[in-house]
Design an enzyme around this catalytic site. Structure first.
Site, short mmCIF file in Angstrom:
data_model
loop_
_atom_site.label_atom_id
_atom_site.label_comp_id
_atom_site.label_asym_id
_atom_site.label_seq_id
_atom_site.Cartn_x
_atom_site.Cartn_y
_atom_site.Cartn_z
N ASP A 85 41.45 36.52 51.45
CA ASP A 85 41.52 37.21 50.16
C ASP A 85 40.15 37.67 49.68
O ASP A 85 39.11 37.28 50.21
CB ASP A 85 42.12 36.28 49.11
CG ASP A 85 43.64 36.20 49.20
OD1 ASP A 85 44.23 37.05 49.88
OD2 ASP A 85 44.23 35.30 48.58
N LYS A 112 43.12 41.45 46.98
CA LYS A 112 43.71 42.17 45.86
C LYS A 112 42.72 42.17 44.70
O LYS A 112 42.03 41.19 44.45
CB LYS A 112 45.01 41.51 45.40
CG LYS A 112 46.12 41.48 46.44
CD LYS A 112 47.36 40.79 45.88
CE LYS A 112 48.50 40.81 46.88
NZ LYS A 112 48.21 39.98 48.06
N GLY A 126 41.70 32.05 47.92
CA GLY A 126 40.74 31.49 46.99
C GLY A 126 41.34 30.39 46.14
O GLY A 126 42.53 30.42 45.79
N GLY A 127 40.54 29.38 45.81
CA GLY A 127 41.02 28.27 44.99
C GLY A 127 41.99 27.40 45.75
O GLY A 127 41.78 27.04 46.91
N ASP A 128 43.11 27.06 45.10
CA ASP A 128 44.18 26.29 45.72
C ASP A 128 45.33 27.24 46.02
O ASP A 128 45.74 28.01 45.13
CB ASP A 128 44.64 25.17 44.79
CG ASP A 128 45.68 24.28 45.43
OD1 ASP A 128 45.35 23.13 45.76
OD2 ASP A 128 46.83 24.73 45.60
N THR A 186 40.84 24.09 42.82
CA THR A 186 41.21 25.24 42.00
C THR A 186 40.11 25.57 41.00
O THR A 186 39.25 24.73 40.68
CB THR A 186 42.54 24.96 41.27
OG1 THR A 186 42.99 26.17 40.65
CG2 THR A 186 42.39 23.88 40.22
N ALA A 187 40.13 26.80 40.50
CA ALA A 187 39.06 27.29 39.64
C ALA A 187 38.88 26.45 38.39
O ALA A 187 37.76 26.26 37.90
CB ALA A 187 39.33 28.74 39.24
N MET A 190 43.14 34.51 35.46
CA MET A 190 43.27 35.97 35.54
C MET A 190 43.39 36.60 34.15
O MET A 190 44.21 37.49 33.91
CB MET A 190 44.49 36.35 36.39
CG MET A 190 44.42 35.81 37.81
SD MET A 190 45.96 35.97 38.74
CE MET A 190 46.95 34.66 37.98
#
Length: 299
Positions: free
Chosen positions: A77, A99, A130-132, A160-161, A212
């Site tokens: 990603d 994306k 990315g992240g989890d 995760t972020a 997001m």
């Protein structure tokens, strides 16, 4: 006999310590000699949905790093960090399917078809997210595509972020004195044809983390204030958490839209709302390069 000067004593002490280390070295295991117990293999014809974490390669799990170095093909990603990608051997195939907001380089259905194709060719495949991979990352859709094609899959969680941002800012996401609940929310619900249940989110005993949501900050602040949270309620924005270019803004629901307009942050950006944000001001982990604004201390 005259007393030895302090510099001479220090010199003798250092020499003694060096000699002792050399004498004991055969019995001491050096860090460079330690081998971590990494076991397993990246199986042909299988897809591994792997969390790349927040971008810092040192925050990868050991299993994620091993699979990256073993896989025949890696489908990755946009938010995967360059240091993480550097772990992929030169002979492995790479497929970028990132994306960005308003632009999908590869439709989701085609990502699923690509993974199926590579696995059917007998390749071991890492789908690097990315992240989890299980947190707002469309993992469910990809698992469905693999299951429909009868391709075996395995999941490797990542940091995760929300965890990375809180750690880098030196605060807990939960704290007995601040939050008894933690909620992850996708800010995509703030679009024009949908809205979160602001009344259920406007609680003082929990921490909210919006993913997001950089373009939705005004809507989030407005919605929470309208639902009953006070104007001075703390909010924090963290961009590029755990990476060298990390930036942050700390303020209140009332002033954050204005702050962000004056000091724009890049994407990806995480939004944390809750009284735990108050701890940022006293955190030893807060860097001097962070952009922090004062907030009310009487919440």
């Amino acid at each position: 006999m005259p007393a030895l000067s302090n510099p001479l004593l220090l010199k003798w002490f250092n020499a003694f310590m060096r000699l002792s280390q050399r004498a004991l070295s055969p019995w001491v295991q050096h860090a460079a000699d330690i081998r971590l117990p990494l076991r397993g293999e990246c199986r042909a014809g299988q897809v591994y949905l792997v969390g790349a974490g927040s971008g810092d390669a040192e925050l990868l799990t050991l299993k994620a790093a091993r699979l990256l170095m073993q896989a025949d093909a890696v489908v990755y990603d946009r938010l995967v960090g360059d240091d993480v990608l550097a772990l992929i051997p030169g002979g492995s195939e790479r497929y970028y399917v990132g994306k960005a907001r308003g632009h999908h380089s590869v439709p989701q259905a085609e990502i699923g078809a690509l993974m199926v194709k590579l696995a059917r060719e007998g390749k071991s495949v890492v789908r690097l997210k990315g992240g989890d991979p299980a947190v707002f990352a469309r993992m469910g859709e990809e698992l469905d595509a693999l299951a429909a094609a009868e391709i075996p899959a395995a999941i490797v969680p990542g940091i995760t972020a929300a965890s990375a941002a809180a750690a880098c800012m030196g605060i807990p996401l939960t704290d007995r004195g601040h939050a008894q609940q933690l909620r992850f929310v996708t800010a995509q619900l703030c679009r024009e044809d949908g809205s979160p249940d602001w009344a259920s989110l406007a609680r003082k005993d929990e921490t909210l983390v919006f993913y997001m949501g950089l373009s939705k900050v005004s809507a989030i602040c407005h919605g929470l204030r309208q639902a009953g949270l006070p104007d001075e309620w703390p909010i924090m924005l963290v961009a590029n958490a755990s990476q060298p270019e990390q930036q942050s803004l700390v303020g209140s629901l009332a002033d954050m839209p204005e702050q962000l307009a004056a000091t724009p942050l890049p994407s990806p950006c995480l939004i944390v709302v809750g009284s735990v944000v108050q701890r940022v001001a006293t955190s030893p982990a807060l860097k001097t390069t962070d952009i922090a604004q004062p907030y009310s201390s009487d919440l």
